[in-house]
Design a protein around this motif. Structure first.
Motif, PDB file in Angstrom:
ATOM      1  N   SER A 223       0.858  -1.187   0.000  1.00  0.00           N
ATOM      2  CA  SER A 223       0.000   0.000   0.000  1.00  0.00           C
ATOM      3  C   SER A 223       0.891   1.232   0.000  1.00  0.00           C
ATOM      4  CB  SER A 223      -0.944   0.012   1.210  1.00  0.00           C
ATOM      5  OG  SER A 223      -0.217   0.034   2.430  1.00  0.00           O
ATOM      6  N   TYR A 224       0.298   2.394  -0.333  1.00  0.00           N
ATOM      7  CA  TYR A 224       1.116   3.607  -0.444  1.00  0.00           C
ATOM      8  C   TYR A 224       0.339   4.814   0.063  1.00  0.00           C
ATOM      9  CZ  TYR A 224      -1.402   4.632  -4.872  1.00  0.00           C
ATOM     10  OH  TYR A 224      -2.349   4.894  -5.831  1.00  0.00           O
ATOM     11  N   GLY A 225       1.018   5.979   0.057  1.00  0.00           N
ATOM     12  CA  GLY A 225       0.396   7.194   0.565  1.00  0.00           C
ATOM     13  C   GLY A 225       0.393   7.274   2.083  1.00  0.00           C
ATOM     14  N   HIS A 226       1.438   6.718   2.699  1.00  0.00           N
ATOM     15  CA  HIS A 226       1.582   6.757   4.163  1.00  0.00           C
ATOM     16  C   HIS A 226       2.630   7.805   4.552  1.00  0.00           C
ATOM     17  CE1 HIS A 226      -0.801   3.086   4.572  1.00  0.00           C
ATOM     18  NE2 HIS A 226      -0.072   2.554   3.614  1.00  0.00           N
ATOM     19  N   ARG A 227       2.480   8.339   5.749  1.00  0.00           N
ATOM     20  CA  ARG A 227       3.443   9.340   6.222  1.00  0.00           C
ATOM     21  C   ARG A 227       4.507   8.711   7.115  1.00  0.00           C
ATOM     22  NH1 ARG A 227       3.834  13.444  10.487  1.00  0.00           N
ATOM     23  NH2 ARG A 227       4.954  15.260   9.663  1.00  0.00           N
ATOM     24  N   ASN A 228       4.090   8.125   8.238  1.00  0.00           N
ATOM     25  CA  ASN A 228       5.059   7.524   9.164  1.00  0.00           C
ATOM     26  C   ASN A 228       4.309   6.567  10.078  1.00  0.00           C
ATOM     27  OD1 ASN A 228       7.554   7.054  10.374  1.00  0.00           O
ATOM     28  ND2 ASN A 228       7.302   8.711  11.857  1.00  0.00           N
ATOM     29  N   GLY A 239      -7.649 -11.169  10.546  1.00  0.00           N
ATOM     30  CA  GLY A 239      -6.285 -11.327  10.067  1.00  0.00           C
ATOM     31  C   GLY A 239      -5.821 -10.209   9.161  1.00  0.00           C
ATOM     32  N   VAL A 240      -6.620  -9.141   9.046  1.00  0.00           N
ATOM     33  CA  VAL A 240      -6.265  -7.998   8.200  1.00  0.00           C
ATOM     34  C   VAL A 240      -5.356  -7.048   8.972  1.00  0.00           C
ATOM     35  CG1 VAL A 240      -7.214  -5.971   7.009  1.00  0.00           C
ATOM     36  CG2 VAL A 240      -8.366  -8.180   6.826  1.00  0.00           C
ATOM     37  N   LEU A 241      -4.428  -6.422   8.266  1.00  0.00           N
ATOM     38  CA  LEU A 241      -3.498  -5.479   8.883  1.00  0.00           C
ATOM     39  C   LEU A 241      -4.182  -4.147   9.177  1.00  0.00           C
ATOM     40  CD1 LEU A 241      -0.487  -4.883   9.662  1.00  0.00           C
ATOM     41  CD2 LEU A 241      -0.245  -3.922   7.357  1.00  0.00           C
ATOM     42  N   TRP A 242      -4.087  -3.703  10.425  1.00  0.00           N
ATOM     43  CA  TRP A 242      -4.497  -2.359  10.834  1.00  0.00           C
ATOM     44  C   TRP A 242      -3.241  -1.588  11.213  1.00  0.00           C
ATOM     45  CZ3 TRP A 242      -9.674  -1.187  13.576  1.00  0.00           C
ATOM     46  CH2 TRP A 242     -10.708  -1.987  13.053  1.00  0.00           C
ATOM     47  N   VAL A 243      -3.229  -0.296  10.907  1.00  0.00           N
ATOM     48  CA  VAL A 243      -2.082   0.546  11.263  1.00  0.00           C
ATOM     49  C   VAL A 243      -2.574   1.896  11.750  1.00  0.00           C
ATOM     50  CG1 VAL A 243      -0.614  -0.551   9.507  1.00  0.00           C
ATOM     51  CG2 VAL A 243      -1.788   1.592   8.961  1.00  0.00           C
ATOM     52  N   VAL A 257      -5.598  -1.635   6.267  1.00  0.00           N
ATOM     53  CA  VAL A 257      -4.757  -1.647   5.070  1.00  0.00           C
ATOM     54  C   VAL A 257      -5.233  -2.701   4.075  1.00  0.00           C
ATOM     55  CG1 VAL A 257      -2.406  -1.883   4.211  1.00  0.00           C
ATOM     56  CG2 VAL A 257      -2.809  -0.822   6.440  1.00  0.00           C
ATOM     57  N   LYS A 258      -5.504  -2.250   2.858  1.00  0.00           N
ATOM     58  CA  LYS A 258      -5.942  -3.120   1.773  1.00  0.00           C
ATOM     59  C   LYS A 258      -4.887  -3.109   0.677  1.00  0.00           C
ATOM     60  CE  LYS A 258     -10.754  -1.942   2.782  1.00  0.00           C
ATOM     61  NZ  LYS A 258     -12.006  -1.309   2.267  1.00  0.00           N
ATOM     62  N   PRO A 259      -4.671  -4.229   0.031  1.00  0.00           N
ATOM     63  CA  PRO A 259      -3.604  -4.299  -0.976  1.00  0.00           C
ATOM     64  C   PRO A 259      -3.850  -3.359  -2.149  1.00  0.00           C
ATOM     65  CG  PRO A 259      -5.005  -6.265  -1.048  1.00  0.00           C
ATOM     66  CD  PRO A 259      -5.376  -5.514   0.189  1.00  0.00           C
ATOM     67  N   GLY A 260      -2.792  -2.630  -2.511  1.00  0.00           N
ATOM     68  CA  GLY A 260      -2.838  -1.755  -3.668  1.00  0.00           C
ATOM     69  C   GLY A 260      -3.543  -0.429  -3.462  1.00  0.00           C
ATOM     70  N   ARG A 261      -3.958  -0.148  -2.233  1.00  0.00           N
ATOM     71  CA  ARG A 261      -4.736   1.062  -1.995  1.00  0.00           C
ATOM     72  C   ARG A 261      -3.839   2.256  -1.642  1.00  0.00           C
ATOM     73  NH1 ARG A 261      -9.243   1.872  -4.090  1.00  0.00           N
ATOM     74  NH2 ARG A 261     -10.021   3.118  -2.350  1.00  0.00           N
TER      75      ARG A 261
END
Length: 379
Positions: A223-228, A239-243, A257-261
């Motif tokens: 995934s992209y468009g994250h800061r830190n 089982g899905v990733l949360w951040v 977090v979803k793949p490719g988003r």
């Protein structure tokens, strides 16, 4: 007067002994108010220097990283080992240094750990991930091998990301910061800055990653468009990733977090420019950008994250806990599926760097302010 002095002295000694036992038994620990009732804050260990990450070993001991570049084993009674040998050299400047650590999903068999750090390069530094075997008797790391490193290695000392999470298939998520001065790279699929990547334990790319085979995109990107991103955990049921990730002046986010988003930074954000308070990017939402499920304005500076599934505090079960650096608290987010329905703030007065659930079903915190490991106990 002597017959009267002896009982007074004896009473004073008994009182002092009682106070000492009172303190040693934990009853003198500070209490924190919570909606589930008062909570004791037990000091499990102290004497650490900027502790960053905590991992529980199968025998009850803990593995702790210190940002200046040390890794230690901590006993359940709080004894600190000497620093482990063979830890790689780190770029220990600003927010950089030795950062996250996790055990291999097959640790009982392979004795392998994975850790992230700011690795110095000729040009500057970048976030790297290494694997190594853990020798607990010799207090050393063996067969240290870097399995991933950002292509980008700009100068500067901030925004390394660095949380590590294994998914249920044994693949490793790695969060990567935008390095502060290079935020536009978070939207560039040819850069590792401002991304979450997903790799195998040997560093290779899983074939079902969303950008495998796509021109101009790095295949390890998830995934992209994250800061830190400095908090990450798998949802215990899905089982899905949360951040969660740091915003600038406001705009800290919790994301599923979803793949490719695309998660928007720096085009879509609730944050504002430091100093001026001016708007960043286009606004707070856009159709092609995945919306956050919770955000903070003003910023709390989140770090560390854990879903609570234990029985020690039944009223907390199913909640998401987030540490806070700037506001010096622990935030409890009540959940209904993928929605945050309520936020409670536990005022600890300390910079909470990491949050983990222990094998005893209690929450453990890394107190960056005083270099301690804390445990929350029901009062």
């Amino acid at each position: 007067m002597l017959p009267f002095r002896r009982p007074l002295v004896a009473a004073a000694l008994v009182s002092a002994l009682g106070l000492a036992l009172h303190s040693l038994s934990g009853f003198a620990e500070p209490l924190v108010r919570s909606e589930a009732g008062p909570v004791k804050v037990a000091v499990i260990a102290q004497g650490l220097e900027i502790p960053w990450s905590l991992a529980f070993l199968p025998d009850g001991r803990m593995l702790v990283t210190e940002r200046p570049g040390r890794m230690r084993v901590v006993s359940p009674s709080g004894e600190l080992s000497a620093p482990l040998k063979n830890v790689p050299k780190v770029h220990a400047k600003g927010q950089g240094g030795l950062l996250d650590v996790v055990l291999s999903p097959r640790f009982a068999d392979d004795r392998t750990i994975f850790f992230s750090y700011a690795e110095p390069t000729e040009r500057g530094a970048h976030t790297a991930v290494a694997r190594a075997t853990l020798d607990l008797e010799g207090l050393s790391l063996g067969d240290v091998k870097v399995i991933f490193a950002q292509h980008d290695d700009p100068p500067g000392n901030n925004h390394w990301g660095s949380r590590l999470v294994f998914d249920r298939d044994g693949n490793l998520y790695v969060t990567l910061g935008d390095r502060f001065d290079y935020r536009d790279k978070a939207q560039d699929l040819g850069s590792h800055l401002g991304k979450i990547v997903r790799i195998r334990p040997d560093g290779s790319v899983p074939p079902d990653n969303p950008y495998v085979g796509k021109a101009g995109a790095l295949p390890e990107i998830w995934s992209y468009g994250h800061r830190n991103v400095q908090g990450a955990a798998l949802h215990p049921e899905t089982g899905v990733l949360w951040v969660h990730e740091h915003g600038p002046q406001g705009g800290d986010e919790v994301n599923i977090v979803k793949p490719g988003r695309n998660y928007g930074w720096p085009v879509i954000t609730h944050g504002r420019e430091y100093g001026t308070g001016l708007k960043i990017g286009e606004g707070t939402e856009r159709k092609d950008v995945e919306p956050s499920i919770h955000y903070w304005v003003p910023s709390i500076a989140p770090s560390g994250m854990a879903f609570y599934t234990g029985d020690a505090m039944p009223k907390w079960k199913g909640s998401l806990f987030v540490g806070a650096l700037k506001i010096r608290l622990l935030a409890r987010l009540a959940l209904d599926g993928n929605r945050v329905t309520h936020e409670e703030r536990l005022d600890l007065g300390k910079r909470i760097r990491d949050v983990r659930q222990g094998p005893d079903g209690k929450l453990y915190l890394l107190d960056e302010s005083d270099g301690r490991i804390l445990r929350l106990d029901p009062a």
